[in-house]
Design a protein around this motif. Structure first.
Motif, PDB file in Angstrom:
ATOM      1  N   LEU A  63       9.317  58.286  10.878  1.00 55.75           N
ATOM      2  CA  LEU A  63      10.007  58.665   9.541  1.00 55.75           C
ATOM      3  C   LEU A  63      10.690  59.129   8.520  1.00 55.75           C
ATOM      4  CD1 LEU A  63       8.650  61.199   8.199  1.00 55.75           C
ATOM      5  CD2 LEU A  63       9.372  62.768   9.530  1.00 55.75           C
ATOM      6  N   ARG A  64      11.989  59.270   9.021  1.00 55.60           N
ATOM      7  CA  ARG A  64      13.462  58.880   8.679  1.00 55.60           C
ATOM      8  C   ARG A  64      13.164  57.716   7.711  1.00 55.60           C
ATOM      9  NH1 ARG A  64      16.606  59.613   5.137  1.00 55.60           N
ATOM     10  NH2 ARG A  64      18.277  59.024   4.863  1.00 55.60           N
ATOM     11  N   PHE A  65      12.375  56.347   8.099  1.00 55.85           N
ATOM     12  CA  PHE A  65      13.288  55.070   7.545  1.00 55.85           C
ATOM     13  C   PHE A  65      12.234  55.417   6.251  1.00 55.85           C
ATOM     14  CE2 PHE A  65      10.817  50.933   7.343  1.00 55.85           C
ATOM     15  CZ  PHE A  65      12.043  50.344   6.602  1.00 55.85           C
ATOM     16  N   SER A  66      10.891  55.827   6.692  1.00 55.15           N
ATOM     17  CA  SER A  66      10.202  55.615   5.034  1.00 55.15           C
ATOM     18  C   SER A  66      10.749  56.771   4.108  1.00 55.15           C
ATOM     19  CB  SER A  66       8.332  56.112   5.929  1.00 55.15           C
ATOM     20  OG  SER A  66       8.730  57.800   6.288  1.00 55.15           O
ATOM     21  N   LEU A  67      11.119  57.840   4.690  1.00 50.09           N
ATOM     22  CA  LEU A  67      11.901  58.606   3.856  1.00 50.09           C
ATOM     23  C   LEU A  67      12.715  58.451   2.756  1.00 50.09           C
ATOM     24  CD1 LEU A  67      11.735  62.358   5.776  1.00 50.09           C
ATOM     25  CD2 LEU A  67       9.867  61.319   3.485  1.00 50.09           C
ATOM     26  N   ILE A  68      13.729  57.205   3.442  1.00 50.08           N
ATOM     27  CA  ILE A  68      14.428  56.811   3.426  1.00 50.08           C
ATOM     28  C   ILE A  68      14.227  56.202   1.486  1.00 50.08           C
ATOM     29  CG2 ILE A  68      16.399  54.646   2.734  1.00 50.08           C
ATOM     30  CD1 ILE A  68      16.290  55.276   5.664  1.00 50.08           C
ATOM     31  N   TRP A  69      13.064  55.459   1.852  1.00 42.80           N
ATOM     32  CA  TRP A  69      12.386  54.896   0.324  1.00 42.80           C
ATOM     33  C   TRP A  69      12.073  56.340  -0.494  1.00 42.80           C
ATOM     34  CZ3 TRP A  69      15.105  51.008   1.360  1.00 42.80           C
ATOM     35  CH2 TRP A  69      15.030  50.417   2.519  1.00 42.80           C
ATOM     36  N   VAL A  70      11.469  56.734  -0.312  1.00 42.56           N
ATOM     37  CA  VAL A  70      11.296  57.645  -1.176  1.00 42.56           C
ATOM     38  C   VAL A  70      12.476  58.080  -1.852  1.00 42.56           C
ATOM     39  CG1 VAL A  70       9.926  60.817  -1.325  1.00 42.56           C
ATOM     40  CG2 VAL A  70       9.512  58.592   0.455  1.00 42.56           C
ATOM     41  N   GLY A  71      13.862  58.477  -0.862  1.00 42.41           N
ATOM     42  CA  GLY A  71      15.093  58.780  -1.463  1.00 42.41           C
ATOM     43  C   GLY A  71      15.703  57.928  -1.866  1.00 42.41           C
ATOM     44  N   VAL A  72      15.327  56.706  -2.305  1.00 37.16           N
ATOM     45  CA  VAL A  72      15.934  55.871  -3.138  1.00 37.16           C
ATOM     46  C   VAL A  72      15.518  55.896  -4.241  1.00 37.16           C
ATOM     47  CG1 VAL A  72      16.093  53.334  -3.318  1.00 37.16           C
ATOM     48  CG2 VAL A  72      16.875  54.058  -1.151  1.00 37.16           C
ATOM     49  N   TRP A  73      14.250  55.591  -4.726  1.00 36.28           N
ATOM     50  CA  TRP A  73      12.945  55.074  -5.813  1.00 36.28           C
ATOM     51  C   TRP A  73      14.157  57.275  -6.336  1.00 36.28           C
ATOM     52  CZ3 TRP A  73       9.848  59.189  -7.306  1.00 36.28           C
ATOM     53  CH2 TRP A  73       8.397  59.087  -8.745  1.00 36.28           C
TER      54      TRP A  73
END
Length: 274
Positions: free
Chosen positions: A163-173
């Motif tokens: 879950l954290r891995f997927s939300l990292i990309w949301v945060g980067v974007w």
């Protein structure tokens, strides 16, 4: 005009430099924490304070469907909440790099275009693992335990990191899209209700009929329900399809988020130089 890095013209060369540049940026990010002790204390202290606050202040007023200790019900939710709020750390770090001109420096260097996003992702995942380890130690200290066996427990923690891995990309974007750090801070207005309208603190079955489906289909709820099931903690049962298939959806939701936001983040970084 930048000078091409040797070997980048061949497929093998591109892969090699993408990995090398990624690891270089991971090292840079982790070394930055040495000069930011307050940031470390905040990131590691906030989950601990949240556990103590919700577990002991509000715990006596909470009801667990089917019975059971509220702290055992709460901890999988707190694990998932910590992983979710890590999105803000990612977005803030990215927007600060942009404001300081670091992104401009990266764009002028002969480096793999994907390295900025993948380097940020890997370093944030390492930090998230440390946060999860400290939060788990706190949970064990207040009486929480996993009754799901070694395999189930490890799988549960793996889903939390997914879950954290997927939300990292949301945060980067988000960090590449918002104009400044103040705007990144405003993302809390979005993240907070998303975590609250989920099964983190209360089972969806106890919510109003119009709100329960929203909470049940929240991707965070799937991870929370799956970890409760894998940890053998109370409150894992649910009547809806998505709750009955929580482990499956705890894998599907992060993969969908990654498939959407990882390319968006890389493409957004590439567009910065145009």
């Amino acid at each position: 005009m930048t000078t091409a890095t040797p070997g980048l013209t061949s497929p093998r060369g591109r892969a090699y430099w993408a990995v090398t540049d990624c690891l270089t940026l991971v090292r840079r990010t982790l070394l930055n924490y040495r000069s930011q002790p307050v940031a470390i204390l905040w990131q590691l202290g906030f989950p601990i304070i949240s556990v103590l606050l919700y577990g002991f202040v509000f715990g006596s007023a909470m009801r667990v469907p089917g019975g059971g200790d509220y702290k055992d019900f709460l901890m999988p939710g707190m694990f998932a909440m910590t992983m979710t709020f890590g999105l803000m750390n990612t977005a803030t770090a990215v927007v600060n790099d942009s404001a300081k001109g670091v992104m401009d420096r990266f764009r002028s260097m002969p480096m793999a275009p994907s390295a900025v996003t993948t380097g940020r992702g890997l370093s944030d995942l390492i930090v998230a693992s440390a946060e999860l380890a400290i939060l788990t130690a706190t949970a064990l200290a207040i009486g929480w335990s996993s009754d799901g066996g070694v395999a189930g427990t490890l799988f549960g923690f793996g889903l939390l990191l997914l879950l954290r891995f997927s939300l990292i990309w949301v945060g980067v974007w988000c960090g590449l899209v918002v104009p400044n750090a103040e705007s990144a801070g405003a993302l809390y207005a979005v993240i907070f209700p998303v975590t609250m309208i989920s099964s983190v603190y209360v089972a969806p079955s106890l919510m109003p009929d119009w709100l329960a489906p929203v909470a049940a289909w929240n991707p965070i709820s799937s991870t929370v329900a799956a970890t409760r099931e894998l940890f053998g903690n109370p409150g894992a049962d649910g009547a809806t399809w998505v709750e009955q298939n929580a482990v499956l959806m705890a894998v599907v939701w992060p993969l969908v988020l990654t498939a959407i936001f990882l390319p968006l983040a890389v493409r957004r970084f590439q567009r910065l130089s145009r």
